[in-house]
Design a protein around this motif. Sequence first.
Motif, PDB file in Angstrom:
ATOM      1  N   PRO A  70     -46.655  19.942 -15.423  1.00  0.00           N
ATOM      2  CA  PRO A  70     -47.091  19.183 -14.274  1.00  0.00           C
ATOM      3  C   PRO A  70     -46.713  17.774 -14.810  1.00  0.00           C
ATOM      4  CG  PRO A  70     -49.157  20.422 -15.931  1.00  0.00           C
ATOM      5  CD  PRO A  70     -47.975  20.455 -16.714  1.00  0.00           C
ATOM      6  N   ASP A  71     -46.300  17.374 -12.846  1.00  0.00           N
ATOM      7  CA  ASP A  71     -46.204  15.945 -12.528  1.00  0.00           C
ATOM      8  C   ASP A  71     -47.150  15.122 -12.720  1.00  0.00           C
ATOM      9  OD1 ASP A  71     -45.928  13.527 -11.035  1.00  0.00           O
ATOM     10  OD2 ASP A  71     -44.497  14.748 -10.296  1.00  0.00           O
ATOM     11  N   LEU A  72     -47.226  14.023 -13.126  1.00  0.00           N
ATOM     12  CA  LEU A  72     -48.587  12.827 -13.785  1.00  0.00           C
ATOM     13  C   LEU A  72     -48.653  12.426 -13.412  1.00  0.00           C
ATOM     14  CD1 LEU A  72     -48.595  13.589 -18.363  1.00  0.00           C
ATOM     15  CD2 LEU A  72     -49.350  14.757 -16.211  1.00  0.00           C
ATOM     16  N   THR A  73     -47.564  12.062 -12.200  1.00  0.00           N
ATOM     17  CA  THR A  73     -47.264  10.651 -11.331  1.00  0.00           C
ATOM     18  C   THR A  73     -49.140   9.772 -10.924  1.00  0.00           C
ATOM     19  OG1 THR A  73     -45.834  11.036 -11.082  1.00  0.00           O
ATOM     20  CG2 THR A  73     -47.075   9.734  -9.733  1.00  0.00           C
ATOM     21  N   HIS A  74     -50.101  11.116 -10.301  1.00  0.00           N
ATOM     22  CA  HIS A  74     -51.314  10.708 -10.683  1.00  0.00           C
ATOM     23  C   HIS A  74     -52.760  11.375 -11.244  1.00  0.00           C
ATOM     24  CE1 HIS A  74     -50.140   8.072  -6.524  1.00  0.00           C
ATOM     25  NE2 HIS A  74     -49.034   8.879  -7.332  1.00  0.00           N
ATOM     26  N   ILE A  75     -51.652  11.500 -12.086  1.00  0.00           N
ATOM     27  CA  ILE A  75     -53.316  12.464 -13.178  1.00  0.00           C
ATOM     28  C   ILE A  75     -54.517  12.368 -13.372  1.00  0.00           C
ATOM     29  CG2 ILE A  75     -52.182  11.769 -15.650  1.00  0.00           C
ATOM     30  CD1 ILE A  75     -53.398  13.935 -16.540  1.00  0.00           C
ATOM     31  N   GLY A  76     -54.303  10.637 -12.747  1.00  0.00           N
ATOM     32  CA  GLY A  76     -55.831  10.084 -13.448  1.00  0.00           C
ATOM     33  C   GLY A  76     -56.912  10.583 -11.678  1.00  0.00           C
TER      34      GLY A  76
ATOM     35  N   GLU B 215     -55.284   7.786 -17.886  1.00  0.00           N
ATOM     36  CA  GLU B 215     -56.722   7.787 -16.640  1.00  0.00           C
ATOM     37  C   GLU B 215     -56.018   6.835 -16.162  1.00  0.00           C
ATOM     38  OE1 GLU B 215     -57.863   9.711 -16.896  1.00  0.00           O
ATOM     39  OE2 GLU B 215     -58.451  11.102 -18.642  1.00  0.00           O
ATOM     40  N   GLY B 216     -55.089   5.724 -16.234  1.00  0.00           N
ATOM     41  CA  GLY B 216     -55.020   4.570 -15.328  1.00  0.00           C
ATOM     42  C   GLY B 216     -54.304   5.059 -13.863  1.00  0.00           C
ATOM     43  N   LEU B 217     -53.502   6.183 -13.600  1.00  0.00           N
ATOM     44  CA  LEU B 217     -52.717   6.818 -13.341  1.00  0.00           C
ATOM     45  C   LEU B 217     -53.443   7.259 -11.904  1.00  0.00           C
ATOM     46  CD1 LEU B 217     -49.428   8.184 -14.866  1.00  0.00           C
ATOM     47  CD2 LEU B 217     -49.918   5.433 -13.807  1.00  0.00           C
ATOM     48  N   LYS B 218     -54.128   6.805 -10.858  1.00  0.00           N
ATOM     49  CA  LYS B 218     -55.161   7.057 -10.236  1.00  0.00           C
ATOM     50  C   LYS B 218     -54.635   7.575  -8.536  1.00  0.00           C
ATOM     51  CE  LYS B 218     -59.482   6.746 -12.466  1.00  0.00           C
ATOM     52  NZ  LYS B 218     -59.772   7.388 -13.328  1.00  0.00           N
TER      53      LYS B 218
ATOM     54  N   ASN C 176     -61.157  16.096 -16.858  1.00  0.00           N
ATOM     55  CA  ASN C 176     -60.921  15.239 -17.044  1.00  0.00           C
ATOM     56  C   ASN C 176     -60.867  13.511 -17.667  1.00  0.00           C
ATOM     57  OD1 ASN C 176     -58.687  13.214 -17.336  1.00  0.00           O
ATOM     58  ND2 ASN C 176     -57.854  13.065 -15.599  1.00  0.00           N
ATOM     59  N   THR C 177     -61.655  14.179 -18.914  1.00  0.00           N
ATOM     60  CA  THR C 177     -62.079  12.964 -19.490  1.00  0.00           C
ATOM     61  C   THR C 177     -61.520  12.238 -20.190  1.00  0.00           C
ATOM     62  OG1 THR C 177     -63.409  14.295 -20.873  1.00  0.00           O
ATOM     63  CG2 THR C 177     -64.364  14.013 -18.632  1.00  0.00           C
ATOM     64  N   PRO C 178     -61.671  10.971 -20.557  1.00  0.00           N
ATOM     65  CA  PRO C 178     -60.692   9.697 -21.428  1.00  0.00           C
ATOM     66  C   PRO C 178     -61.116  10.924 -22.559  1.00  0.00           C
ATOM     67  CG  PRO C 178     -61.937   8.059 -20.333  1.00  0.00           C
ATOM     68  CD  PRO C 178     -62.449   9.538 -19.878  1.00  0.00           C
ATOM     69  N   ALA C 179     -61.860  11.995 -24.178  1.00  0.00           N
ATOM     70  CA  ALA C 179     -61.926  12.221 -24.597  1.00  0.00           C
ATOM     71  C   ALA C 179     -61.741  13.277 -24.921  1.00  0.00           C
ATOM     72  CB  ALA C 179     -63.690  12.345 -24.602  1.00  0.00           C
TER      73      ALA C 179
END
Length: 332
Positions: A271-277, A329-332, A289-292
């Motif tokens: 999957p494209d992760l450009t905006h995974i966050g 996670e920062g990739l909103k 989708n949580t950091p843990a």
Amino acid sequence: MDRRRRLRASVLLVLAVGLVALSGCGPSESLNAVTKQGHKISDLWYISFILTAIVLAIIFGVLIYAMIKFHGSHQPSTRVGNTRLEIIWTVIPAALVTFLFIMSVRTMLAVDETHPDAIVIDVTGNQWWWDYTYPSLGVTTAYELHVPVGKPVQLKVTGGDVIHSYWVPKLGWKMDTIPNKVNTMNLTATRAGTFDGACAEFCGTQHAGMRMRVVAQPPDEFDAWVKQQQQDASALPATSLERNGRATFLSQTCAICHTVNGTSAQGKVGPDLTHIGSRSTIGSGEVLNTPANLEAWIRDPASIKPGVLMPGYDKLSDQQIKALVAYLEGLK
Ligand code: CUA
């Protein structure tokens, strides 16, 4: 058993069979669709259901009447050949079938009608996730399909490896995604909301873990989503942790399989992760989708989704994984 009790038992049996037949007909998600096309399909379903229910009621009515009226009479009828009756019971079913045929064709044409201004979205089913590309908007995402309410959309669905089936019950119908073939689904959402679905064609070990979500949004919210998705990730991440995460991402094999627009990562396998966050889940609906969860996923994806193609990265140091999670996670 005397005759009267046998008769009562027979009538009860007939009624029970009728009730069982009817009980399977409660309104389902698909009959409560949130698309213009889905409404047309459910209208056809209700017309067919009402017609067949009337036919069933008449047949059972005549059957029960005959059982009661002629109960105990052992004289077989000698009457054969009643032309008027035979014409009636040939013409009525023929007319019903013709009517249903015409209604079905009308529904098919209405559902397949393409709108010249429709937003085209390429949908690809892969083992085991969904890829969405909006060619005219320059947006690529996964798992979560965003559509504007009230505006026509055309999904061009295909399979990237094996046959899958795109099925969000609330859309009203499903469509097979077949490699080297493009099927179209025209849809216009009639109300905002989040609607979940799952792959409906067996496609391997994670068939059941191949979920999808449709987010129907008011047009202004959709436009805002598009604007956000169009931005690339070329700006430097804000914190040093995130910068370290990006360096790890680009130096490991992550970049061979995944794309993050604005960086050298342009892999097309995953999957494209450009905006995974900005997505609600990871692993195509497997976990939130949580950091843990993201950390657990990076360490060993197969522990969350057995059979998944992505290898585990447990060899990375704790610090590297923390940095990767912060970056992604920062990739909103
Ligand atoms: Cu994809 Cu089942």
